[in-house]
Design a protein around this motif. Sequence first.
Motif, PDB file in Angstrom:
ATOM      1  N   ARG A 149     -10.692 -14.054  -2.730  1.00 35.76           N
ATOM      2  CA  ARG A 149     -11.933 -13.261  -2.699  1.00 35.76           C
ATOM      3  C   ARG A 149     -12.071 -11.826  -2.570  1.00 35.76           C
ATOM      4  O   ARG A 149     -13.147 -11.349  -3.006  1.00 35.76           O
ATOM      5  CB  ARG A 149     -13.018 -13.968  -1.633  1.00 35.76           C
ATOM      6  N   ARG A 150     -10.973 -11.331  -2.183  1.00 37.67           N
ATOM      7  CA  ARG A 150     -10.905  -9.868  -2.027  1.00 37.67           C
ATOM      8  C   ARG A 150      -9.434  -9.271  -2.247  1.00 37.67           C
ATOM      9  O   ARG A 150      -8.582 -10.106  -2.355  1.00 37.67           O
ATOM     10  CB  ARG A 150     -11.327  -9.477  -0.577  1.00 37.67           C
ATOM     11  N   ALA A 151      -9.377  -8.228  -2.451  1.00 40.10           N
ATOM     12  CA  ALA A 151      -7.985  -7.643  -2.890  1.00 40.10           C
ATOM     13  C   ALA A 151      -7.900  -6.273  -2.346  1.00 40.10           C
ATOM     14  O   ALA A 151      -9.004  -5.458  -2.234  1.00 40.10           O
ATOM     15  CB  ALA A 151      -7.656  -7.644  -4.483  1.00 40.10           C
ATOM     16  N   GLY A 152      -6.713  -5.884  -2.381  1.00 37.40           N
ATOM     17  CA  GLY A 152      -6.457  -4.301  -1.823  1.00 37.40           C
ATOM     18  C   GLY A 152      -5.831  -3.583  -3.185  1.00 37.40           C
ATOM     19  O   GLY A 152      -5.333  -4.182  -3.894  1.00 37.40           O
ATOM     20  N   GLY A 165       0.705  -1.229   0.100  1.00 40.70           N
ATOM     21  CA  GLY A 165      -0.020  -0.055   0.137  1.00 40.70           C
ATOM     22  C   GLY A 165       0.808   1.273   0.040  1.00 40.70           C
ATOM     23  O   GLY A 165       1.734   1.450  -0.863  1.00 40.70           O
ATOM     24  N   ASP A 166       0.468   2.179   0.873  1.00 38.21           N
ATOM     25  CA  ASP A 166       0.949   3.394   0.817  1.00 38.21           C
ATOM     26  C   ASP A 166       2.533   3.664   1.278  1.00 38.21           C
ATOM     27  O   ASP A 166       3.189   4.279   0.652  1.00 38.21           O
ATOM     28  CB  ASP A 166       0.258   4.379   1.928  1.00 38.21           C
ATOM     29  N   GLU A 167       2.952   2.717   2.154  1.00 40.26           N
ATOM     30  CA  GLU A 167       4.221   2.397   2.670  1.00 40.26           C
ATOM     31  C   GLU A 167       5.091   2.083   1.254  1.00 40.26           C
ATOM     32  O   GLU A 167       6.215   2.439   1.020  1.00 40.26           O
ATOM     33  CB  GLU A 167       4.398   1.541   3.514  1.00 40.26           C
ATOM     34  N   LEU A 168       4.628   0.994   0.432  1.00 40.71           N
ATOM     35  CA  LEU A 168       5.298   0.498  -0.503  1.00 40.71           C
ATOM     36  C   LEU A 168       5.501   1.767  -1.613  1.00 40.71           C
ATOM     37  O   LEU A 168       6.567   1.689  -2.089  1.00 40.71           O
ATOM     38  CB  LEU A 168       4.573  -0.644  -1.173  1.00 40.71           C
ATOM     39  N   ARG A 179      -5.222   2.652   0.047  1.00 42.58           N
ATOM     40  CA  ARG A 179      -5.602   1.525  -0.343  1.00 42.58           C
ATOM     41  C   ARG A 179      -6.946   1.143  -0.186  1.00 42.58           C
ATOM     42  O   ARG A 179      -7.503   1.058   0.953  1.00 42.58           O
ATOM     43  CB  ARG A 179      -4.720   0.453   0.589  1.00 42.58           C
ATOM     44  N   ARG A 180      -7.678   0.879  -1.207  1.00 40.80           N
ATOM     45  CA  ARG A 180      -9.094   0.505  -1.262  1.00 40.80           C
ATOM     46  C   ARG A 180      -9.395  -1.015  -1.319  1.00 40.80           C
ATOM     47  O   ARG A 180      -8.724  -1.872  -2.064  1.00 40.80           O
ATOM     48  CB  ARG A 180      -9.614   1.218  -2.482  1.00 40.80           C
ATOM     49  N   GLN A 181     -10.298  -1.373  -0.288  1.00 45.17           N
ATOM     50  CA  GLN A 181     -10.671  -2.866  -0.511  1.00 45.17           C
ATOM     51  C   GLN A 181     -11.649  -3.045  -1.435  1.00 45.17           C
ATOM     52  O   GLN A 181     -12.734  -2.390  -1.844  1.00 45.17           O
ATOM     53  CB  GLN A 181     -11.339  -3.282   0.968  1.00 45.17           C
ATOM     54  N   VAL A 182     -11.568  -4.398  -2.290  1.00 39.55           N
ATOM     55  CA  VAL A 182     -12.367  -4.741  -3.343  1.00 39.55           C
ATOM     56  C   VAL A 182     -12.713  -6.058  -3.313  1.00 39.55           C
ATOM     57  O   VAL A 182     -12.043  -6.971  -2.814  1.00 39.55           O
ATOM     58  CB  VAL A 182     -11.567  -4.319  -4.519  1.00 39.55           C
ATOM     59  N   GLU A 183     -14.084  -6.380  -3.315  1.00 45.05           N
ATOM     60  CA  GLU A 183     -14.652  -7.653  -3.135  1.00 45.05           C
ATOM     61  C   GLU A 183     -14.646  -8.233  -4.506  1.00 45.05           C
ATOM     62  O   GLU A 183     -15.153  -7.683  -5.579  1.00 45.05           O
ATOM     63  CB  GLU A 183     -15.944  -7.664  -2.503  1.00 45.05           C
ATOM     64  N   LEU A 184     -13.987  -9.566  -4.560  1.00 45.76           N
ATOM     65  CA  LEU A 184     -13.803 -10.078  -5.962  1.00 45.76           C
ATOM     66  C   LEU A 184     -14.807 -11.086  -5.958  1.00 45.76           C
ATOM     67  O   LEU A 184     -15.336 -11.506  -7.278  1.00 45.76           O
ATOM     68  CB  LEU A 184     -12.681 -10.557  -6.223  1.00 45.76           C
ATOM     69  N   LEU A 202     -13.190  -0.936 -12.148  1.00 42.81           N
ATOM     70  CA  LEU A 202     -13.449  -0.911 -10.756  1.00 42.81           C
ATOM     71  C   LEU A 202     -13.557   0.435 -10.206  1.00 42.81           C
ATOM     72  O   LEU A 202     -12.790   1.391 -10.757  1.00 42.81           O
ATOM     73  CB  LEU A 202     -12.133  -1.544 -10.099  1.00 42.81           C
ATOM     74  N   PRO A 203     -14.365   0.675  -9.337  1.00 40.62           N
ATOM     75  CA  PRO A 203     -14.633   2.432  -9.163  1.00 40.62           C
ATOM     76  C   PRO A 203     -13.562   2.793  -8.154  1.00 40.62           C
ATOM     77  O   PRO A 203     -12.984   2.057  -7.174  1.00 40.62           O
ATOM     78  CB  PRO A 203     -16.003   2.221  -8.185  1.00 40.62           C
ATOM     79  N   TYR A 204     -12.780   4.006  -8.375  1.00 44.46           N
ATOM     80  CA  TYR A 204     -11.669   4.294  -7.631  1.00 44.46           C
ATOM     81  C   TYR A 204     -11.665   5.745  -7.903  1.00 44.46           C
ATOM     82  O   TYR A 204     -11.104   6.295  -9.009  1.00 44.46           O
ATOM     83  CB  TYR A 204     -10.492   3.645  -7.900  1.00 44.46           C
ATOM     84  N   ASP A 205     -12.174   6.578  -7.054  1.00 37.30           N
ATOM     85  CA  ASP A 205     -12.065   8.127  -7.368  1.00 37.30           C
ATOM     86  C   ASP A 205     -11.020   8.741  -6.374  1.00 37.30           C
ATOM     87  O   ASP A 205     -10.780   9.843  -6.332  1.00 37.30           O
ATOM     88  CB  ASP A 205     -13.396   8.719  -6.904  1.00 37.30           C
ATOM     89  N   ASP A 206     -10.558   7.972  -5.089  1.00 38.00           N
ATOM     90  CA  ASP A 206      -9.696   8.684  -4.519  1.00 38.00           C
ATOM     91  C   ASP A 206      -8.239   8.126  -4.538  1.00 38.00           C
ATOM     92  O   ASP A 206      -7.407   8.014  -3.445  1.00 38.00           O
ATOM     93  CB  ASP A 206     -10.098   8.615  -2.912  1.00 38.00           C
TER      94      ASP A 206
END
Length: 421
Positions: A293-296, A259-262, A336-341, A317-321
């Motif tokens: 089943r899910r992803a960041g 995420g942000d740290e990476l 980092r946004r959580q996405v249900e797959l 995938l919706p991602y506005d931020d």
Amino acid sequence: MPVPVPRQRPVPAAETAHGSAGPSMSSGAGSSGDLTLLVIEDDPAGTLSVPELLDAAGTRVRIRSARNLTEAERLLTDDVHCILVDLALPGPGGDELGPLNHVLRLAPRHAVLALTTSGDAERAAEAVRVGAQDHLFRDELDGRLLSRAIRYAVERKRADTVQVKLAESRLRAQENARLERGLLPTPLLEGSDLRFAARYRPGRSRALLGGDFYDTVRTPDGTVHAMIGDVCGHGPDEAALGVELRIAWRALTFAGLCGDELLSTLQQVLEHERESEEIFATLCTVDIAPDGRRAGLCLAGHPTPLVTRNGRAAQLLPYDDGGPALGLLPRARWPRRQVELGAAWSLMMYTDGLIEGRQGPGEKQRLGQDGMLEMINRQLAAGLEGEALLESAVAEVRQLNGGELTDDVAVLLLSRNGSGR
């Protein structure tokens, strides 16, 4: 035995002047087809005692004479096409071919003929073996034979030079191809039930690697990490920076960053490695949970992926931020946004080369994400998936563009069929 000469003329000043030694293979004779021969022999009588020959085809052969190798170096100017070396010249340490080898080293791009007697056929053959284009026997020499031998030697040397350049070019191309293939990623997905496919098409002509980059790895906890990015620009420097960012991403991911740290650490790598402060890179990262089943999802100025679930139509995938591209803002953050797959899905990540082509030949409007989405859904409806889907997508984008795409294109597809979970 003096050479019979159909025509003689006085030697012009240009023929007798000593130019600076700069041996190079001339691109050919002058506009009139004339040739210049440099004769190196130590016969006081002079086998070739005339300034010029004229053959049956009307080609003039101007002749310069040198008694030794030192004098020959002074007379070896750029307009010399061929060198005739007397094998009877004394060689250092008794080396019979020493003078010839010296000339071959001195003038590697000139045609060279070896001159000897008919009783020394073995040495004549050896002269050709070490690099001379042909040999001539002094006691059989006449003007017509010499003129023809010079023309053939010049053309043979020119053909040999072309072949050497082609061979060198092929070797360089093969070495570059091996290098660039070695820099492309090998996905590390051992133990995962996810299927992987990718397509890469650099925008640079004859290149295998561009500024786009991608990678996929599975960490010991079972999480699958994938990323795709794009360094602005299309040259070799951008390609090199893309490789550096990809390798850094893999190392940081295995070190546990996400995420942000990476992305913050990758931005530091970019800032240290880029050629100028104007260089930036977009990036999309996903980390898929061990259960699949899910992803960041993190976006750094990059187009959002598209996903299809349970065989339904694909959608973005919706991602506005998302955050800015790497290298634009020094203290940027990338949420980092959580996405249900779900159980069965396909996730396609891509660079903007896939969406910036034209909607059709001659069209000004870009394909865009909506046009790409429509195209992918049409191909999914036709039953395409995996490698076939990506191959068809890249081919259709190129066809719609009306020719080669100017930007790099990278597409990555991860899929899960949902069985066994």
